[in-house]
Scaffold this motif. Sequence first.
Motif, PDB file in Angstrom:
ATOM      1  N   CYS A   1      22.898  18.238  58.375  1.00  0.00           N
ATOM      2  CA  CYS A   1      22.413  17.722  57.092  1.00  0.00           C
ATOM      3  C   CYS A   1      23.589  17.537  56.136  1.00  0.00           C
ATOM      4  O   CYS A   1      24.571  18.276  56.184  1.00  0.00           O
ATOM      5  CB  CYS A   1      21.407  18.686  56.465  1.00  0.00           C
TER       6      CYS A   1
ATOM      7  N   GLU B   1      18.893   1.613  55.366  1.00  0.00           N
ATOM      8  CA  GLU B   1      18.712   3.041  55.123  1.00  0.00           C
ATOM      9  C   GLU B   1      20.053   3.693  54.780  1.00  0.00           C
ATOM     10  O   GLU B   1      21.101   3.272  55.263  1.00  0.00           O
ATOM     11  CB  GLU B   1      18.122   3.748  56.358  1.00  0.00           C
TER      12      GLU B   1
ATOM     13  N   TRP C   1      22.729   6.337  55.241  1.00  0.00           N
ATOM     14  CA  TRP C   1      23.286   7.254  56.228  1.00  0.00           C
ATOM     15  C   TRP C   1      24.669   7.691  55.742  1.00  0.00           C
ATOM     16  O   TRP C   1      25.143   7.221  54.704  1.00  0.00           O
ATOM     17  CB  TRP C   1      23.411   6.564  57.596  1.00  0.00           C
TER      18      TRP C   1
ATOM     19  N   ASN D   1      21.550  10.273  59.386  1.00  0.00           N
ATOM     20  CA  ASN D   1      20.555   9.838  58.411  1.00  0.00           C
ATOM     21  C   ASN D   1      20.567  10.795  57.218  1.00  0.00           C
ATOM     22  O   ASN D   1      20.570  12.011  57.398  1.00  0.00           O
ATOM     23  CB  ASN D   1      19.169   9.828  59.066  1.00  0.00           C
TER      24      ASN D   1
ATOM     25  N   GLU E   1      18.211  11.386  55.329  1.00  0.00           N
ATOM     26  CA  GLU E   1      16.936  12.100  55.383  1.00  0.00           C
ATOM     27  C   GLU E   1      16.884  12.952  56.644  1.00  0.00           C
ATOM     28  O   GLU E   1      17.278  12.508  57.719  1.00  0.00           O
ATOM     29  CB  GLU E   1      15.763  11.116  55.373  1.00  0.00           C
ATOM     30  N   HIS E   2      16.379  14.164  56.505  1.00  0.00           N
ATOM     31  CA  HIS E   2      16.228  15.051  57.670  1.00  0.00           C
ATOM     32  C   HIS E   2      14.980  14.606  58.434  1.00  0.00           C
ATOM     33  O   HIS E   2      13.871  15.104  58.225  1.00  0.00           O
ATOM     34  CB  HIS E   2      16.102  16.504  57.222  1.00  0.00           C
ATOM     35  N   THR E   3      15.179  13.657  59.331  1.00  0.00           N
ATOM     36  CA  THR E   3      14.074  13.077  60.097  1.00  0.00           C
ATOM     37  C   THR E   3      14.401  13.153  61.581  1.00  0.00           C
ATOM     38  O   THR E   3      15.582  13.076  61.958  1.00  0.00           O
ATOM     39  CB  THR E   3      13.835  11.610  59.664  1.00  0.00           C
ATOM     40  N   PRO E   4      13.405  13.346  62.453  1.00  0.00           N
ATOM     41  CA  PRO E   4      13.688  13.578  63.876  1.00  0.00           C
ATOM     42  C   PRO E   4      14.379  12.406  64.572  1.00  0.00           C
ATOM     43  O   PRO E   4      14.235  11.246  64.173  1.00  0.00           O
ATOM     44  CB  PRO E   4      12.288  13.827  64.469  1.00  0.00           C
TER      45      PRO E   4
ATOM     46  N   HIS F   1      14.943   9.498  67.056  1.00  0.00           N
ATOM     47  CA  HIS F   1      14.058   8.532  67.679  1.00  0.00           C
ATOM     48  C   HIS F   1      14.851   7.282  68.000  1.00  0.00           C
ATOM     49  O   HIS F   1      15.927   7.058  67.440  1.00  0.00           O
ATOM     50  CB  HIS F   1      12.863   8.186  66.765  1.00  0.00           C
TER      51      HIS F   1
ATOM     52  N   HIS G   1      17.225  15.977  63.720  1.00  0.00           N
ATOM     53  CA  HIS G   1      17.838  15.142  62.691  1.00  0.00           C
ATOM     54  C   HIS G   1      18.450  13.898  63.328  1.00  0.00           C
ATOM     55  O   HIS G   1      19.330  13.991  64.184  1.00  0.00           O
ATOM     56  CB  HIS G   1      18.905  15.936  61.937  1.00  0.00           C
ATOM     57  N   ASP G   2      17.998  12.736  62.896  1.00  0.00           N
ATOM     58  CA  ASP G   2      18.423  11.462  63.459  1.00  0.00           C
ATOM     59  C   ASP G   2      19.920  11.245  63.230  1.00  0.00           C
ATOM     60  O   ASP G   2      20.395  11.306  62.088  1.00  0.00           O
ATOM     61  CB  ASP G   2      17.623  10.338  62.793  1.00  0.00           C
TER      62      ASP G   2
END
Length: 485
Positions: A171, A195, A197, A215, A217-220, A222, A259-260
Amino acid sequence: MSISASVDKLIDYAKANLGLAPENEICARNAVLDILGSPDYAYTGEKSRASSPDEMLKELLAECASQGIEDADDEEQLADKIMGALTLSPHDIRRSFSQKLAQSSKAATDWFYDYCVKNDYVKKSKLDKNPRFEENGLIITINKAKPEFRDPKKAASGNSVRGGYPKCAICRENEGCPVRNKRTLRTVDLMLDGEKWFWQYSPYGYFHQHGIAVNCEHTPMHVDRSTFLKLCDFVDTFPHYFIGCNAPLPRIGGSVLAHDHFQGGGEILPMHRAGAYKTLSLEEFEGFAEVVDWAGTVIRIVCRDRNCLAEICELIRAKWVDYEDKALGIIPYDDQGAHNAVSPTVVKTARGYEMSMILRSNVTSERYPDGVFHAHPEFHSIKKESIGLIEAQGLFILPGRLEEQLSEIEKIIERGGQLPPEYSRFNLVYSEAKAIYEGDKAGGAHAAMQRELGSICGRILQNTAVFKDKQQTVKFMQELGFRAI
């Protein structure tokens, strides 16, 4: 050397290498002295001619230890505190990077990487000590700085941060954070497919200027059509780098799946240099596809139009995630969840974008509980960890323990001895390296062992291939409408 002299040398170094302004010199010195517990200090005028802080930190830390200064027993933490106090703020780093980026993307990344080495975030002096050689068309490295995670669950936990802040090890909130000694971490902004990054370098990188795009944003993790466009955006900005994405599943992807993020840097890896086994075309698609002549299962899409490229890559991804062939052990879903995923990786060349789609499966079986398409048990003495994006492209990161273990086996081979019981798990390595050595002693047992490691890593890549016969990969593409040129 006294603490005063060591501090003065570091301040002079920071002025010459880290952008410390003369107006900030007194404040920076006081910050360092505060970290050291405000020891007696008198200005000495000591200067530095060093290009890295290693020796100066070593001198200062030794003096601190001799004087019983708090935290001196934790040299890594104390060094991080000191260098963090001498490092430019994130704002100043990003401003300088943006100014250089406006002139040249390579100049910008070279400057940023060099800064991260000089402020001691990137441990280049340690990385340069890692054994590295090329064999069997692969790059083999032994990473002595990286812990070995033989258990996937421990690997995942090894990159988590307990307590909720930061949410994970990558993060952006880690920037300047004392958790895991990130006080010297600095990042720069990226915009990928609309987005926000950011980019940072890895402190223990596997190759030249190894970094990660993350990313905000702390997003999974994918992979979808937008992923392919983001990768293209990255190489549009940094055409001298490659960038890729791990498969977003355990055992075949990275250990930070929550985290992506992508991985890339300034080295073209062996897979990108591999030729084509078969070239195919698709009606109304201006580019073409190549079934890559590679040990793993790889389809390379070559196209100048990024949107068209993304459409084709998404077509392949969508087919693969649902693909089933029980005779080949390919099972897309079961009670354990989804098993098929892709690892995309791109370079920009004179031909346009070259997006390599690595087909992966993390399915397990009774015979192969660690993964059907994973390094098989006979190779676990060399590599049991997950085979992720970088290794799938031909750069192997082997555990540091091997330097000593394989050196001992080489000595046994050269003196004609037998493998001791405590080394029994290396029976295959010993017998094959011995046969190589006995067939050609000119290079010694060490050269024979390098050839053996190249052979084993090649066979591990073959283990990961979902289609063992490249004609099966051709058939997979033909089912999408592609035809051989």
